[in-house]
Design an enzyme around this catalytic site. Structure first.
Site, short mmCIF file in Angstrom:
data_model
loop_
_atom_site.label_atom_id
_atom_site.label_comp_id
_atom_site.label_asym_id
_atom_site.label_seq_id
_atom_site.Cartn_x
_atom_site.Cartn_y
_atom_site.Cartn_z
N ASP A 178 2.77 -6.61 -53.21
CA ASP A 178 1.55 -5.94 -52.74
C ASP A 178 1.35 -6.24 -51.25
OD1 ASP A 178 -0.66 -4.33 -52.91
OD2 ASP A 178 -1.85 -5.71 -54.15
N ARG A 182 -4.42 -5.08 -46.08
CA ARG A 182 -5.60 -5.60 -46.79
C ARG A 182 -5.34 -6.98 -47.38
NH1 ARG A 182 -3.38 -1.51 -49.65
NH2 ARG A 182 -2.21 -2.17 -51.49
N ASN A 183 -4.06 -7.34 -47.55
CA ASN A 183 -3.70 -8.63 -48.13
C ASN A 183 -3.21 -9.65 -47.11
OD1 ASN A 183 -4.46 -7.82 -50.66
ND2 ASN A 183 -2.44 -7.01 -51.18
N ASP A 196 -3.31 -12.94 -51.59
CA ASP A 196 -3.31 -12.05 -52.75
C ASP A 196 -1.98 -12.00 -53.47
OD1 ASP A 196 -4.99 -10.31 -54.30
OD2 ASP A 196 -6.06 -10.12 -52.39
#
Ligand code: ADE
Length: 317
Positions: A178, A182-183, A196
């Site tokens: 992922d 955003r992570n 994350d």
């Protein structure tokens, strides 16, 4: 849920090396909330041996989380606690697993996630029209305080730090699955930290490929082989990293702008790539397209990526 530990003692005093007493955590405010989990800015007493209350980030499952979601959370906890420390990976401090909710205590990154940060650093688009009266009847230009825009050097530096974190993960046989802006978290000193690990997997001893379980898919970040038959590997992480660099250069645009998820699916499977964003140098676009090679074996390793970016950064001076 309990995490077993070899050092577990029966008197309940101190159970595992990283079990932290819940009473020594004070919750402050919510930093982020997903569908099943949340991260709360908190203070923890003497968590890093200073004898003081330190600001930390505490991640937990919501009460409404399903068993699969709780399992993803525990997966993240078990994985993060065994990753050897690295500057560009969020630091794990400890956990509270004796009772529910299970808590995972991590370092706090004051600048939040990279995606929000990049979007906040976009130059303001439209100046208010001159001469036009506002609601108050005055006709002064409203002055907005815009933070200085990021230089290409800073953007290269972000990309390089993330590549270093990713190299550390691949060196430790971890597939993140992922990788996206955003992570990534940003400290007050501009250090990028990958976070994350809910979808991450330890692939040690396995064949590098694994079918993923159900759950929402980060389609726009996924390599064709991951999209088609769920084959995730360090090479598919490299593809996602290329998308992340695209996010960095566009100051947080959404990949494949204007396309629906099913259009993206077809586009990627047809072997097509996003075009060069505005303001992106040829070198950096070249790096992205290397990451997006259809054949995973032809993509660069994170080590290659680090070297290429180091060269680009040196040239920036
Ligand atoms: N550390 C871990 N998660 C965080 C978050 N969402 N914001 C700030 N620091 C964090």
């Amino acid at each position: 849920v309990r995490l077993q530990s070899e050092s577990e003692r029966c008197n309940g005093e101190f159970l595992s090396g990283d079990e932290f007493p819940r009473e020594r955590i004070r919750f402050l405010d919510c930093l982020g909330e997903g569908t099943f989990g949340k991260v709360v800015r908190s203070e923890a007493l003497n968590i890093i041996g200073t004898g003081r209350w330190e600001v930390v980030a505490v991640k937990m499952c919501k009460e409404t989380a399903t068993d699969t979601e709780k399992a993803d959370f525990l997966n993240e906890l078990l994985l993060l606690r065994k990753i050897p420390k690295h500057l560009n990976i969020v630091t794990y401090y400890g956990c509270c697993t004796r009772s529910d909710p299970v808590l995972m205590v991590m370092e706090y990154a004051p600048n939040g996630d990279l995606l929000t940060y990049l979007r906040g650093r976009r130059p303001k688009k439209s100046e208010p029209e001159t001469g036009e009266a506002t609601e108050n009847g005055d006709n002064e230009k409203t002055t907005t305080i815009t933070p200085p825009t990021l230089t290409s050097k800073e953007l290269f530096a972000f990309s390089l730090q993330i590549a270093r974190g990713m190299k550390h993960l691949s060196d430790n046989n971890i597939v993140h699955r992922d990788v996206a802006a955003r992570n990534v978290l940003l400290t007050d000193r501009g250090v990028c930290k990958i976070t994350d690990f809910g979808l991450a997997r330890d692939i040690h001893g396995s064949d590098n490929y694994e079918r993923r379980s159900k759950g929402p898919l980060p389609i726009r970040w996924m390599a064709p082989e991951a999209l088609i038959d769920g084959r995730h590997s360090t090479w598919s992480d490299v593809w996602s990293y290329g998308i992340l660099v695209w996010e960095v250069v566009t100051l947080g645009a959404s990949p494949y702008p204007g396309m629906s998820a099913s259009q993206v699916f077809k586009f990627v499977n047809d072997g097509k790539k996003m075009e060069k964003p505005q303001h992106c140098t040829d070198d950096l676009y070249d790096l992205m397209t290397q990451c997006w090679r259809q054949s995973s074996a032809k993509r660069p390793t994170f080590d290659d990526i680090c070297s290429q970016l180091e060269t680009l950064l040196e040239r920036e001076g």
